[in-house]
Write a protein that holds these residues in place. Sequence first.
Motif, PDB file in Angstrom:
ATOM      1  N   PHE A 101      38.890  45.377  81.475  1.00  0.00           N
ATOM      2  CA  PHE A 101      37.844  45.730  80.516  1.00  0.00           C
ATOM      3  C   PHE A 101      38.400  46.775  79.554  1.00  0.00           C
ATOM      4  O   PHE A 101      39.286  47.564  79.913  1.00  0.00           O
ATOM      5  CB  PHE A 101      36.579  46.237  81.206  1.00  0.00           C
ATOM      6  CG  PHE A 101      36.740  47.549  81.928  1.00  0.00           C
ATOM      7  CD1 PHE A 101      36.479  48.763  81.299  1.00  0.00           C
ATOM      8  CD2 PHE A 101      37.156  47.577  83.254  1.00  0.00           C
ATOM      9  CE1 PHE A 101      36.629  49.963  81.969  1.00  0.00           C
ATOM     10  CE2 PHE A 101      37.312  48.771  83.939  1.00  0.00           C
ATOM     11  CZ  PHE A 101      37.038  49.969  83.293  1.00  0.00           C
ATOM     12  N   SER A 102      37.895  46.761  78.350  1.00  0.00           N
ATOM     13  CA  SER A 102      38.332  47.712  77.327  1.00  0.00           C
ATOM     14  C   SER A 102      37.129  48.167  76.509  1.00  0.00           C
ATOM     15  O   SER A 102      36.118  47.461  76.422  1.00  0.00           O
ATOM     16  CB  SER A 102      39.395  47.088  76.411  1.00  0.00           C
ATOM     17  OG  SER A 102      38.895  45.930  75.770  1.00  0.00           O
ATOM     18  N   PHE A 103      37.274  49.340  75.901  1.00  0.00           N
ATOM     19  CA  PHE A 103      36.170  49.897  75.132  1.00  0.00           C
ATOM     20  C   PHE A 103      36.670  51.050  74.266  1.00  0.00           C
ATOM     21  O   PHE A 103      37.794  51.533  74.446  1.00  0.00           O
ATOM     22  CB  PHE A 103      35.056  50.390  76.050  1.00  0.00           C
ATOM     23  CG  PHE A 103      35.455  51.560  76.908  1.00  0.00           C
ATOM     24  CD1 PHE A 103      35.228  52.873  76.499  1.00  0.00           C
ATOM     25  CD2 PHE A 103      36.084  51.353  78.129  1.00  0.00           C
ATOM     26  CE1 PHE A 103      35.616  53.945  77.288  1.00  0.00           C
ATOM     27  CE2 PHE A 103      36.471  52.421  78.921  1.00  0.00           C
ATOM     28  CZ  PHE A 103      36.240  53.716  78.505  1.00  0.00           C
ATOM     29  N   ASN A 104      35.828  51.473  73.358  1.00  0.00           N
ATOM     30  CA  ASN A 104      36.045  52.691  72.578  1.00  0.00           C
ATOM     31  C   ASN A 104      34.825  53.580  72.700  1.00  0.00           C
ATOM     32  O   ASN A 104      33.708  53.086  72.878  1.00  0.00           O
ATOM     33  CB  ASN A 104      36.255  52.382  71.090  1.00  0.00           C
ATOM     34  CG  ASN A 104      37.514  51.607  70.820  1.00  0.00           C
ATOM     35  OD1 ASN A 104      37.491  50.377  70.736  1.00  0.00           O
ATOM     36  ND2 ASN A 104      38.620  52.305  70.690  1.00  0.00           N
ATOM     37  N   ILE A 105      35.041  54.872  72.597  1.00  0.00           N
ATOM     38  CA  ILE A 105      33.914  55.793  72.455  1.00  0.00           C
ATOM     39  C   ILE A 105      33.330  55.605  71.062  1.00  0.00           C
ATOM     40  O   ILE A 105      34.052  55.525  70.063  1.00  0.00           O
ATOM     41  CB  ILE A 105      34.357  57.254  72.641  1.00  0.00           C
ATOM     42  CG1 ILE A 105      34.932  57.474  74.051  1.00  0.00           C
ATOM     43  CG2 ILE A 105      33.194  58.204  72.391  1.00  0.00           C
ATOM     44  CD1 ILE A 105      33.928  57.366  75.152  1.00  0.00           C
ATOM     45  N   ARG A 106      32.024  55.524  70.984  1.00  0.00           N
ATOM     46  CA  ARG A 106      31.371  55.413  69.682  1.00  0.00           C
ATOM     47  C   ARG A 106      31.572  56.722  68.900  1.00  0.00           C
ATOM     48  O   ARG A 106      31.385  57.817  69.442  1.00  0.00           O
ATOM     49  CB  ARG A 106      29.871  55.160  69.841  1.00  0.00           C
ATOM     50  CG  ARG A 106      29.526  53.820  70.483  1.00  0.00           C
ATOM     51  CD  ARG A 106      28.022  53.695  70.681  1.00  0.00           C
ATOM     52  NE  ARG A 106      27.337  53.769  69.410  1.00  0.00           N
ATOM     53  CZ  ARG A 106      27.075  52.702  68.641  1.00  0.00           C
ATOM     54  NH1 ARG A 106      27.452  51.496  69.045  1.00  0.00           N
ATOM     55  NH2 ARG A 106      26.453  52.830  67.508  1.00  0.00           N
ATOM     56  N   ALA A 107      31.929  56.586  67.634  1.00  0.00           N
ATOM     57  CA  ALA A 107      32.124  57.782  66.807  1.00  0.00           C
ATOM     58  C   ALA A 107      30.846  58.609  66.721  1.00  0.00           C
ATOM     59  O   ALA A 107      30.886  59.848  66.733  1.00  0.00           O
ATOM     60  CB  ALA A 107      32.589  57.372  65.408  1.00  0.00           C
ATOM     61  N   ASP A 108      29.708  57.917  66.677  1.00  0.00           N
ATOM     62  CA  ASP A 108      28.435  58.625  66.572  1.00  0.00           C
ATOM     63  C   ASP A 108      28.113  59.437  67.829  1.00  0.00           C
ATOM     64  O   ASP A 108      27.204  60.270  67.813  1.00  0.00           O
ATOM     65  CB  ASP A 108      27.299  57.628  66.317  1.00  0.00           C
ATOM     66  CG  ASP A 108      27.409  56.987  64.939  1.00  0.00           C
ATOM     67  OD1 ASP A 108      28.072  57.579  64.061  1.00  0.00           O
ATOM     68  OD2 ASP A 108      26.850  55.888  64.746  1.00  0.00           O
ATOM     69  N   SER A 109      28.845  59.179  68.912  1.00  0.00           N
ATOM     70  CA  SER A 109      28.612  59.921  70.154  1.00  0.00           C
ATOM     71  C   SER A 109      29.424  61.206  70.234  1.00  0.00           C
ATOM     72  O   SER A 109      29.195  62.030  71.131  1.00  0.00           O
ATOM     73  CB  SER A 109      28.949  59.041  71.370  1.00  0.00           C
ATOM     74  OG  SER A 109      28.169  57.873  71.393  1.00  0.00           O
ATOM     75  N   LEU A 110      30.372  61.380  69.317  1.00  0.00           N
ATOM     76  CA  LEU A 110      31.281  62.520  69.409  1.00  0.00           C
ATOM     77  C   LEU A 110      30.555  63.863  69.352  1.00  0.00           C
ATOM     78  O   LEU A 110      30.844  64.770  70.134  1.00  0.00           O
ATOM     79  CB  LEU A 110      32.321  62.456  68.298  1.00  0.00           C
ATOM     80  CG  LEU A 110      33.654  61.798  68.645  1.00  0.00           C
ATOM     81  CD1 LEU A 110      34.568  61.760  67.440  1.00  0.00           C
ATOM     82  CD2 LEU A 110      34.325  62.537  69.808  1.00  0.00           C
ATOM     83  N   LEU A 111      29.636  63.996  68.417  1.00  0.00           N
ATOM     84  CA  LEU A 111      28.956  65.272  68.260  1.00  0.00           C
ATOM     85  C   LEU A 111      28.207  65.669  69.529  1.00  0.00           C
ATOM     86  O   LEU A 111      28.283  66.820  69.983  1.00  0.00           O
ATOM     87  CB  LEU A 111      27.998  65.217  67.069  1.00  0.00           C
ATOM     88  CG  LEU A 111      28.647  65.242  65.684  1.00  0.00           C
ATOM     89  CD1 LEU A 111      27.605  64.991  64.598  1.00  0.00           C
ATOM     90  CD2 LEU A 111      29.337  66.579  65.449  1.00  0.00           C
ATOM     91  N   SER A 112      27.486  64.718  70.121  1.00  0.00           N
ATOM     92  CA  SER A 112      26.743  65.036  71.339  1.00  0.00           C
ATOM     93  C   SER A 112      27.695  65.315  72.505  1.00  0.00           C
ATOM     94  O   SER A 112      27.433  66.192  73.341  1.00  0.00           O
ATOM     95  CB  SER A 112      25.790  63.896  71.700  1.00  0.00           C
ATOM     96  OG  SER A 112      26.500  62.694  71.913  1.00  0.00           O
ATOM     97  N   LEU A 113      28.818  64.597  72.564  1.00  0.00           N
ATOM     98  CA  LEU A 113      29.785  64.839  73.636  1.00  0.00           C
ATOM     99  C   LEU A 113      30.416  66.218  73.512  1.00  0.00           C
ATOM    100  O   LEU A 113      30.595  66.929  74.509  1.00  0.00           O
ATOM    101  CB  LEU A 113      30.870  63.762  73.611  1.00  0.00           C
ATOM    102  CG  LEU A 113      30.452  62.350  74.033  1.00  0.00           C
ATOM    103  CD1 LEU A 113      31.603  61.374  73.863  1.00  0.00           C
ATOM    104  CD2 LEU A 113      29.968  62.353  75.474  1.00  0.00           C
TER     105      LEU A 113
END
Length: 269
Positions: free
Chosen positions: A109-121
Motif C-alpha cells: 500500500f502507498s499514500f501521501n500525507i494531504r497537504a491540507d493536513s500539515l497545519l493541523s499536524l
Amino acid sequence: MKKFLAVLIVLLIAGCVGFFLGWAQLGVPSGSYGVMRSKTHGLDEKLIREGDFRWVWYKLIPTNVTIQVFTLDQIERPFSFQGSLPSGDVYAAFSGFDAAFSYEMSGTFSFNIRADSLLSLVSERNLAGQEDLIAYEAGLASDIEAFIRSQLEVISADEGVIASILSSGRSPVLDSAIAGAFPQIENLACRIPAAVFPDFVLYRQTRLIYEDFFAKQREYLSAGLDTDAGKQLDSRFRFDELARYGELLTKYPILLQYLALESGAVGNP
C-alpha cells in the motif's frame, strides 16, 4: 539630478530588499510546503504553497518569523496476512476432510500525507521539521497496516470482495474503509496481487452440516432433559406428600391406632 538618481536607486534597492524579505515563498523549495510561525502572529493559518504568491509585512521584522519546510513524499510499505475463515478450523476438524479453510494475502500500500493536513499536524503533534514528519509517517504506515489486517479478517468471508481481489488485485471496499479511517492521507493505492483462498462451496456445505448436526443434538438433549425433569418432579411431589403424612402422624399419634383398626376392619369383613 545625480542626487535624485542616487535616492531613486537607494529606494529601488530598499524596495527590492523589502520585497524579498517579505516574500513568503522565499526559502521554500519547489515541490515543498512551508508552515510559517511568528512571534507577533503565532502559527500562520495559511500553508505556503508553490505558485501561491504571498507577501507578509511582519516577515520584515528581524528574527520574528521562522518557516518550517516539509516535503510530502510517497510512502510505500509491503504487507502479508494469513488467517482462517470464521470457525474454519472447527469445521475442518468436524468434517474430517483434508481441507484447511485458511487463506493468504500479500501486497503493498502507498499514500501521501494531504497537504491540507500539515497545519493541523504541526499544531497538534508539534512537528518541528522534516525528520518529525518522517517519524509520523512511519507510525501512520504501521497504523494503516494494522487496519488493513483487521479489515481483511472481516471481509475474508465476503465472496464478492474476494472475487474482486482475485480478479484485479484490489478491493474498492477496502480502499474506501482505509480512506474513511485515515482522512489525513491521499493518493491511496492498496494492491493485493498474491492471494490464495479456500473452496468456499466446501466451506458453506461443511458449515451447514455442522450447524444441522448440533441443532439435532440440541433437540435430542432437550428431549432427554425434559424426561429427566419430569421424573425428578414426580419424585419431589411424592417426597413432599410423604413428608406431610409424617408430620401429621407425628402431631396426632392416635391416627396410627385408627389406621390400624381400619386396616383390620378391611382385612376381616
